[in-house]
Design a protein around this motif. Sequence first.
Motif, mmCIF file in Angstrom:
data_model
loop_
_atom_site.group_PDB
_atom_site.id
_atom_site.type_symbol
_atom_site.label_atom_id
_atom_site.label_comp_id
_atom_site.label_asym_id
_atom_site.label_seq_id
_atom_site.Cartn_x
_atom_site.Cartn_y
_atom_site.Cartn_z
ATOM 1 N N GLU A 160 -25.227 39.382 -11.829
ATOM 2 C CA GLU A 160 -25.807 40.417 -10.951
ATOM 3 C C GLU A 160 -27.308 40.201 -10.774
ATOM 4 O OE1 GLU A 160 -22.408 43.288 -12.806
ATOM 5 O OE2 GLU A 160 -24.506 43.773 -13.187
ATOM 6 N N PHE A 161 -27.994 39.832 -11.863
ATOM 7 C CA PHE A 161 -29.419 39.490 -11.762
ATOM 8 C C PHE A 161 -29.613 38.254 -10.883
ATOM 9 C CE2 PHE A 161 -30.200 41.544 -16.100
ATOM 10 C CZ PHE A 161 -31.007 42.560 -15.588
ATOM 11 N N GLY A 162 -28.828 37.214 -11.184
ATOM 12 C CA GLY A 162 -29.073 35.904 -10.596
ATOM 13 C C GLY A 162 -28.785 35.775 -9.122
ATOM 14 N N ILE A 163 -27.913 36.644 -8.574
ATOM 15 C CA ILE A 163 -27.627 36.531 -7.135
ATOM 16 C C ILE A 163 -28.682 37.225 -6.285
ATOM 17 C CG2 ILE A 163 -25.142 36.327 -7.522
ATOM 18 C CD1 ILE A 163 -24.874 39.260 -6.667
ATOM 19 N N GLN A 164 -29.549 38.015 -6.901
ATOM 20 C CA GLN A 164 -30.544 38.746 -6.110
ATOM 21 C C GLN A 164 -31.495 37.830 -5.334
ATOM 22 O OE1 GLN A 164 -30.174 42.202 -5.838
ATOM 23 N NE2 GLN A 164 -28.349 41.559 -6.989
ATOM 24 N N PRO A 165 -32.110 36.816 -5.960
ATOM 25 C CA PRO A 165 -33.016 35.955 -5.174
ATOM 26 C C PRO A 165 -32.290 35.083 -4.157
ATOM 27 C CG PRO A 165 -32.801 35.138 -7.426
ATOM 28 C CD PRO A 165 -32.139 36.478 -7.398
ATOM 29 N N LEU A 166 -30.977 34.952 -4.286
ATOM 30 C CA LEU A 166 -30.213 34.206 -3.291
ATOM 31 C C LEU A 166 -29.955 35.039 -2.042
ATOM 32 C CD1 LEU A 166 -27.468 32.570 -5.577
ATOM 33 C CD2 LEU A 166 -29.499 31.458 -4.623
ATOM 34 N N LEU A 167 -29.856 36.354 -2.231
ATOM 35 C CA LEU A 167 -29.436 37.228 -1.133
ATOM 36 C C LEU A 167 -30.561 38.043 -0.515
ATOM 37 C CD1 LEU A 167 -26.144 38.650 -2.729
ATOM 38 C CD2 LEU A 167 -26.367 36.761 -1.108
ATOM 39 N N PHE A 168 -31.614 38.311 -1.285
ATOM 40 C CA PHE A 168 -32.624 39.265 -0.818
ATOM 41 C C PHE A 168 -34.031 38.700 -1.012
ATOM 42 C CE2 PHE A 168 -28.963 41.521 -2.620
ATOM 43 C CZ PHE A 168 -28.493 42.160 -1.471
ATOM 44 N N GLN A 174 -40.071 35.050 -0.775
ATOM 45 C CA GLN A 174 -40.154 35.553 -2.146
ATOM 46 C C GLN A 174 -39.041 36.559 -2.424
ATOM 47 O OE1 GLN A 174 -44.154 37.160 -2.556
ATOM 48 N NE2 GLN A 174 -44.803 35.352 -3.704
ATOM 49 N N PRO A 175 -38.506 36.558 -3.647
ATOM 50 C CA PRO A 175 -37.450 37.530 -3.986
ATOM 51 C C PRO A 175 -37.955 38.960 -3.880
ATOM 52 C CG PRO A 175 -37.575 35.784 -5.627
ATOM 53 C CD PRO A 175 -38.776 35.627 -4.754
ATOM 54 N N LEU A 176 -37.097 39.831 -3.385
ATOM 55 C CA LEU A 176 -37.464 41.245 -3.270
ATOM 56 C C LEU A 176 -37.158 42.017 -4.554
ATOM 57 C CD1 LEU A 176 -36.154 42.059 0.326
ATOM 58 C CD2 LEU A 176 -38.537 42.004 -0.423
ATOM 59 N N TYR A 177 -36.190 41.525 -5.312
ATOM 60 C CA TYR A 177 -35.767 42.264 -6.511
ATOM 61 C C TYR A 177 -35.846 41.314 -7.705
ATOM 62 C CZ TYR A 177 -34.439 45.364 -2.780
ATOM 63 O OH TYR A 177 -34.485 46.162 -1.660
ATOM 64 N N CYS A 178 -34.820 41.188 -8.496
ATOM 65 C CA CYS A 178 -34.894 40.279 -9.635
ATOM 66 C C CYS A 178 -35.265 38.877 -9.146
ATOM 67 C CB CYS A 178 -33.560 40.233 -10.376
ATOM 68 S SG CYS A 178 -33.554 39.053 -11.760
ATOM 69 N N PRO A 179 -36.333 38.302 -9.673
ATOM 70 C CA PRO A 179 -36.807 37.017 -9.130
ATOM 71 C C PRO A 179 -36.166 35.785 -9.759
ATOM 72 C CG PRO A 179 -38.377 37.840 -10.735
ATOM 73 C CD PRO A 179 -37.272 38.874 -10.654
ATOM 74 N N TYR A 180 -35.293 35.969 -10.735
ATOM 75 C CA TYR A 180 -34.766 34.829 -11.479
ATOM 76 C C TYR A 180 -33.377 34.444 -10.984
ATOM 77 C CZ TYR A 180 -38.655 36.068 -14.441
ATOM 78 O OH TYR A 180 -39.907 36.367 -14.891
ATOM 79 N N VAL A 270 -45.543 31.229 -15.435
ATOM 80 C CA VAL A 270 -45.676 32.672 -15.273
ATOM 81 C C VAL A 270 -45.266 33.042 -13.856
ATOM 82 C CG1 VAL A 270 -47.290 34.607 -15.265
ATOM 83 C CG2 VAL A 270 -47.480 32.834 -17.010
ATOM 84 N N LEU A 271 -44.543 34.148 -13.700
ATOM 85 C CA LEU A 271 -44.054 34.543 -12.380
ATOM 86 C C LEU A 271 -45.211 34.723 -11.406
ATOM 87 C CD1 LEU A 271 -41.563 35.323 -10.698
ATOM 88 C CD2 LEU A 271 -41.901 37.689 -11.446
ATOM 89 N N GLY A 272 -46.218 35.502 -11.796
ATOM 90 C CA GLY A 272 -47.442 35.597 -11.003
ATOM 91 C C GLY A 272 -47.423 36.583 -9.857
ATOM 92 N N PHE A 273 -46.321 37.311 -9.664
ATOM 93 C CA PHE A 273 -46.279 38.328 -8.613
ATOM 94 C C PHE A 273 -45.263 39.396 -8.979
ATOM 95 C CE2 PHE A 273 -42.781 35.592 -7.504
ATOM 96 C CZ PHE A 273 -41.843 36.410 -6.910
ATOM 97 N N VAL A 274 -45.371 40.532 -8.311
ATOM 98 C CA VAL A 274 -44.407 41.605 -8.499
ATOM 99 C C VAL A 274 -43.536 41.672 -7.254
ATOM 100 C CG1 VAL A 274 -44.059 44.070 -8.899
ATOM 101 C CG2 VAL A 274 -46.043 42.912 -9.904
#
Length: 335
Positions: A160-168, A174-180, A270-274
Motif C-alpha cells: 500500500e505504501f509502495g504503490i503510492q509513488p507509482l500512481l500519484f 514528485q510523489p504526492l503521498y508516500c514517497p518510497y 535524504v528525501l529532502g522534501f515534504v
Amino acid sequence: MHIPDNYLSPSTCAVMGAAMLPVWGIAVKKVKEEITKEKMPLLGIGAAFSFLTMMFNVPLPGGTTGHAVGGTLLAILLGPYSACIAVSVALLIQALLFGDGGILAFGANCFNMAFILPFLGYFIYKFIKDRFPSERGEYAGIVLGSYLGINFAALAAAIEFGIQPLLFTNTAGQPLYCPYPLAVSVPAMTIPHLLVAGVVEVIFTVAIISFIKKVSPGTIYQGAKQKTKAIYGLIVALICLTPLGLLATGTAWGEWGAEEIQDVASGGNVLGFVPEGMQNGFSFNAIMPDYAVSGLPEIAGYILSAVAGVAILLIIFKIIGTLKKNKDGNLSGQS
C-alpha cells in the motif's frame, strides 16, 4: 504498522475502506450468531489485549520501532470474525484518542491488522492443528499462524505504501503521498517484521494462550471452567508494564510526521522534501496524541492512556452485550 493519514491517497483510503465494509458486515453477522451475550465481554477483553500489545514497542533493525498486534491470539481465543471486530474497535480507539493510525487510513489499517492478520493466522493455525491433533501440533500452529499472519499484514502495508509513488505524482513527477516505491517499502517493512516483530508476536501469542489455558481453560475449550478474574489480572499487569514500550526509541517506518520525513535517509540519501499530499493533507488532533497527557510525566501519561483505552474498550463491548438479544428475542437484561 499503523499507517498515518496522508501516506495513502484519499482514493486509496476509499478503496481500502470499501474493501473492509463487506468484511465488517459478515463479521458482525457471525458475531451475532456465534457469540452469546454472556461471552460478549470477552470481545472487550480481546480488544484490550490487542490494544495493550500494540503499546509494547520494540526496536527494529534500521533504527525504527514496531510492535505485535495479537490478531492470531484473538482469532484462536474468539474466532477470526470476533477477532476482526475486536481489533477494528481497538484500532478505532487508537486513531481517535491517541492519533495512532490515521482516520482516513482506518480502513487500510483494519484490512492489514484486523482482516489479513487474524484470518490468515487462524487458518494456518487450524490447518496445522487439524492435521497434527496433539499439543505439540497445536503449538506449532500457534507459532506459525501468529508469525506468518503479522508478516503478511506487514507485506500488505508495504505494498500500500509502495504503490503510492507509482500512481500519484505532481506535475514535476514528485510523489504526492508516500514517497518510497515498492523496492524500498517492501524490504523496509518485511525484513524487520521477519527478524523481530514476528518473533515478538509469537512470544505474546504463545505466552498469553498458555496463561489462559492454565487459569481459564473455558475461554478456549467448551465445557471447561472459565475464570475471567485471572484474565483481568493479566490485563492489569500488562497495563503496569506498558511503559516498557517507551524504551524503544525512534519512529516506526512509514509513521514519520510531515515535519520529519524530509530528513529521513533511505539508501544513504535524504528525501529532502515534504510530499504535497502530506503537507496539505487531512489533519486530525487526537485527545492524547502519542499516548501522552499534557502536564504528566511520559510514563504516567502512557499508563493513563493504557487505562483509558482498556476501560473504553471494555465498556463498549459491555454495552453491546447488554443490547444483544437473547435466543427468545428479548433484549438481555429484560424479562
